[in-house]
Design a protein around this motif. Structure first.
Motif: not given
Length: 263
Positions: A35-38, A149-156, A238-241
């Motif tokens: 996920x987006x959480x480390x 964001x695990x399924x959509x790198x452009x999630x907001x 960087x991948x999610x900016x």
């Protein structure tokens, strides 16, 4: 007229419906994705949200009945039970438990939303419904992003939540920032956000704090408001900016990422 509590409860419902629509279709392999959480898989994010919903619901029920709120033993028992669940149980448990929490908030009438005080257990005094709901919204909206964001790198982060959370970031910086990463450097940055618009100063030094917009800043950060929200809690890698994030002056965006490492 819509109150702050009304707006927050509406945002909690919208966030639940958005995330539930995703979760209902997830397979076992999907739940095991990073996920987006480390260091957390998607299922662990859902476990965190589900156990949090259970604790929040117990706290809300106590406020409604006048009974003592849940204590540390109760919370630890909830976490242990959720930790022992399978990924599929995390997903199903989240869907059911968070629905009950949102329904409980929605069931509060106007007078109760205005007058009730809720003991969250970690603050000096009980707080009103809007404040309690905003704490939950902050947790939910950011972890919703972690899952999506695990399924959509452009999630907001959901726009309706962003507008309600921006003004509480200043109170979070003592926990989410690492001023030692500046290695003694100091700067005051002009921050200009859009969607929604905000302008203020960010003072970086021995401590990190939001201040009035400086007349002569050392640099500037321009960004969508949701990107600033994620940056402040360590979620703007960087991948999610998104496009439109710009930093000028003595500090770079990578510097800010190191300073805002999250919880």
């Amino acid at each position: 007229m819509s109150t702050a509590a009304d707006q927050i409860i509406t945002a909690l419902r919208a966030g639940h419906e958005e995330l539930a629509a995703l979760v209902r279709d997830l397979k076992e392999d999907d739940l095991l994705r990073p996920s987006g959480a480390s260091e957390w898989q998607v299922s662990q994010v859902l476990s965190h949200l589900g156990s949090g919903a259970e604790i929040n619901l117990a706290t809300l029920d106590a406020a409604r009945s006048g009974a003592p709120g849940p204590d540390g033993d109760f919370n630890r028992g909830v976490w242990a039970r959720w930790d022992a669940m399978s990924p599929a149980e995390h997903a199903a448990g989240f869907l059911a438990t968070n629905e009950r929490l949102v329904e409980a908030y929605e069931a509060l009438d106007a007078d109760t939303r205005a007058s009730m005080r809720i003991d969250l257990g970690f603050l000096p005094e009980p707080v009103d419904v809007a404040t309690a709901g905003r704490f939950r919204l902050s947790e939910f909206a950011l972890h919703q992003w972690d899952a999506e964001v695990a399924f959509n790198p452009f999630a907001a982060v959901t726009p309706g939540a962003v507008a309600l959370l921006l003004d509480q970031i200043g109170g979070m910086l003592a926990w989410t920032s690492r001023p030692q990463e500046l290695a003694g450097r100091e700067a005051t940055v002009l921050v200009r956000l859009h969607a929604p618009e905000r302008t203020f100063g960010l003072r970086l030094g021995e401590k990190i704090e939001i201040v009035d917009a400086p007349e002569r800043p050392d640099g500037e950060l321009v960004a969508p408001a949701e990107a600033w929200l994620r940056l402040a809690v360590g979620r703007l890698g960087p991948a999610y900016t998104p496009d439109g994030v710009r930093v000028t002056g003595p500090l770079t965006l990578d510097d800010l990422r190191r300073v805002f490492a999250g919880f």
